[in-house]
Design a protein around this motif. Sequence first.
Motif, PDB file in Angstrom:
ATOM      1  N   SER A   1       0.717  -1.218  -0.066  1.00  0.00           N
ATOM      2  CA  SER A   1      -0.007   0.051  -0.051  1.00  0.00           C
ATOM      3  C   SER A   1       0.904   1.333  -0.048  1.00  0.00           C
ATOM      4  CB  SER A   1      -0.775   0.094   1.316  1.00  0.00           C
ATOM      5  OG  SER A   1      -1.508   1.190   1.734  1.00  0.00           O
ATOM      6  N   GLU A   2       0.291   2.419  -0.645  1.00  0.00           N
ATOM      7  CA  GLU A   2       1.145   3.721  -0.303  1.00  0.00           C
ATOM      8  C   GLU A   2       1.135   3.975   0.762  1.00  0.00           C
ATOM      9  OE1 GLU A   2      -1.278   7.467  -1.584  1.00  0.00           O
ATOM     10  OE2 GLU A   2      -1.546   5.966  -3.217  1.00  0.00           O
TER      11      GLU A   2
ATOM     12  N   CYS B   1       1.062   5.046   7.224  1.00  0.00           N
ATOM     13  CA  CYS B   1       0.077   5.266   8.209  1.00  0.00           C
ATOM     14  C   CYS B   1      -0.326   3.841   8.885  1.00  0.00           C
ATOM     15  CB  CYS B   1      -1.109   5.643   7.238  1.00  0.00           C
ATOM     16  SG  CYS B   1      -0.994   7.233   6.481  1.00  0.00           S
ATOM     17  N   VAL B   2      -0.159   2.759   8.306  1.00  0.00           N
ATOM     18  CA  VAL B   2      -0.458   1.420   8.752  1.00  0.00           C
ATOM     19  C   VAL B   2       0.352   1.205  10.150  1.00  0.00           C
ATOM     20  CG1 VAL B   2      -0.734  -1.075   8.655  1.00  0.00           C
ATOM     21  CG2 VAL B   2      -1.599   0.419   6.723  1.00  0.00           C
ATOM     22  N   LEU B   3       1.675   1.327   9.948  1.00  0.00           N
ATOM     23  CA  LEU B   3       2.637   1.235  10.800  1.00  0.00           C
ATOM     24  C   LEU B   3       2.427   2.088  12.046  1.00  0.00           C
ATOM     25  CD1 LEU B   3       5.724   0.694   8.585  1.00  0.00           C
ATOM     26  CD2 LEU B   3       4.297  -0.963   9.641  1.00  0.00           C
TER      27      LEU B   3
ATOM     28  N   ALA C   1      -4.794  13.569   5.854  1.00  0.00           N
ATOM     29  CA  ALA C   1      -6.015  12.776   6.241  1.00  0.00           C
ATOM     30  C   ALA C   1      -6.449  12.158   4.969  1.00  0.00           C
ATOM     31  CB  ALA C   1      -7.228  13.737   6.453  1.00  0.00           C
ATOM     32  N   LEU C   2      -6.216  12.693   3.635  1.00  0.00           N
ATOM     33  CA  LEU C   2      -6.809  12.085   2.785  1.00  0.00           C
ATOM     34  C   LEU C   2      -5.913  10.936   2.214  1.00  0.00           C
ATOM     35  CD1 LEU C   2      -8.679  12.201   0.169  1.00  0.00           C
ATOM     36  CD2 LEU C   2      -7.330  13.673  -1.080  1.00  0.00           C
ATOM     37  N   ARG C   3      -4.700  10.832   2.202  1.00  0.00           N
ATOM     38  CA  ARG C   3      -3.984   9.518   2.189  1.00  0.00           C
ATOM     39  C   ARG C   3      -4.392   8.429   3.196  1.00  0.00           C
ATOM     40  NH1 ARG C   3       1.984   9.511   3.914  1.00  0.00           N
ATOM     41  NH2 ARG C   3       2.421   7.420   4.118  1.00  0.00           N
ATOM     42  N   TYR C   4      -4.546   8.777   4.506  1.00  0.00           N
ATOM     43  CA  TYR C   4      -4.960   7.852   5.601  1.00  0.00           C
ATOM     44  C   TYR C   4      -6.243   7.327   5.086  1.00  0.00           C
ATOM     45  CZ  TYR C   4      -5.603   5.732   9.837  1.00  0.00           C
ATOM     46  OH  TYR C   4      -5.774   4.569  10.765  1.00  0.00           O
ATOM     47  N   ALA C   5      -7.376   8.124   4.630  1.00  0.00           N
ATOM     48  CA  ALA C   5      -8.554   7.595   4.228  1.00  0.00           C
ATOM     49  C   ALA C   5      -8.474   6.645   3.238  1.00  0.00           C
ATOM     50  CB  ALA C   5      -9.540   8.953   3.877  1.00  0.00           C
ATOM     51  N   ARG C   6      -7.669   6.958   2.122  1.00  0.00           N
ATOM     52  CA  ARG C   6      -7.235   5.834   0.993  1.00  0.00           C
ATOM     53  C   ARG C   6      -6.697   4.816   1.463  1.00  0.00           C
ATOM     54  NH1 ARG C   6      -5.776  10.647  -2.767  1.00  0.00           N
ATOM     55  NH2 ARG C   6      -4.023  10.683  -1.704  1.00  0.00           N
ATOM     56  N   THR C   7      -5.787   4.831   2.474  1.00  0.00           N
ATOM     57  CA  THR C   7      -5.074   3.628   2.998  1.00  0.00           C
ATOM     58  C   THR C   7      -6.214   2.773   3.882  1.00  0.00           C
ATOM     59  OG1 THR C   7      -3.079   4.832   3.343  1.00  0.00           O
ATOM     60  CG2 THR C   7      -3.331   2.819   4.636  1.00  0.00           C
TER      61      THR C   7
ATOM     62  N   ALA D   1      -9.453  -2.126   3.902  1.00  0.00           N
ATOM     63  CA  ALA D   1     -10.866  -2.832   4.217  1.00  0.00           C
ATOM     64  C   ALA D   1     -10.997  -3.557   2.869  1.00  0.00           C
ATOM     65  CB  ALA D   1     -11.813  -1.595   4.212  1.00  0.00           C
ATOM     66  N   ARG D   2     -10.748  -3.164   1.717  1.00  0.00           N
ATOM     67  CA  ARG D   2     -10.972  -3.751   0.520  1.00  0.00           C
ATOM     68  C   ARG D   2     -10.342  -5.056   0.290  1.00  0.00           C
ATOM     69  NH1 ARG D   2     -11.251   1.022  -3.840  1.00  0.00           N
ATOM     70  NH2 ARG D   2     -13.546   1.707  -3.765  1.00  0.00           N
TER      71      ARG D   2
END
Length: 172
Positions: free
Chosen positions: A81-82, A86-88, A145-151, A156-157
């Motif tokens: 993921s890009e 954020c995940v980490l 926030a936008l990058r995190y929302a995309r993540t 989820a997908r």
Amino acid sequence: LVVGWIVRAGAALGSRIWLIQLQSQSFPLNDPELSTRLARAAKTTGLAKPPSAFGIDTNHSPFVCGLLKPRLYLTPSSLNSEGVDCVLVHECMHIARGELYTRTLERMVADLIWFSPFAWLARTRLDQWREAVCDAETVRRQGDALRYARTLVETARSSRPITSLPVATLFS
């Protein structure tokens, strides 16, 4: 009352067995770039030491577990993921906030008073708020926030169970 405790103990044992099986299928992630990113995420969240990183080949979402030696489990999709940073940060935030301990205590209390609908409601709400707080802290510390929302959408997908077969399989 006793039967309920036995059922809850059985459910906890079943969950533990499932986790042990998942952990046995995991493999250490020794990628230097990931180690650097994980160290940066740990520092961002105030952890003295980053958790050990392991890979799992399932469609599960990333998670942390382990009271004494926290481990972070990542899937191939979360690694590609890009928004892997954020995940980490999000997962390190769970550790930094002490949620591995508080969640364990909360689950034990809810299992002890299993007959109370308020215990189950509180357990559900605590899970939701725990995630919301970590999400908010991740956005605050990452600043995008936008990058995190995309993540989150990507995660989820890729984490949802496969419920339909590919078209080619249906015709064979």
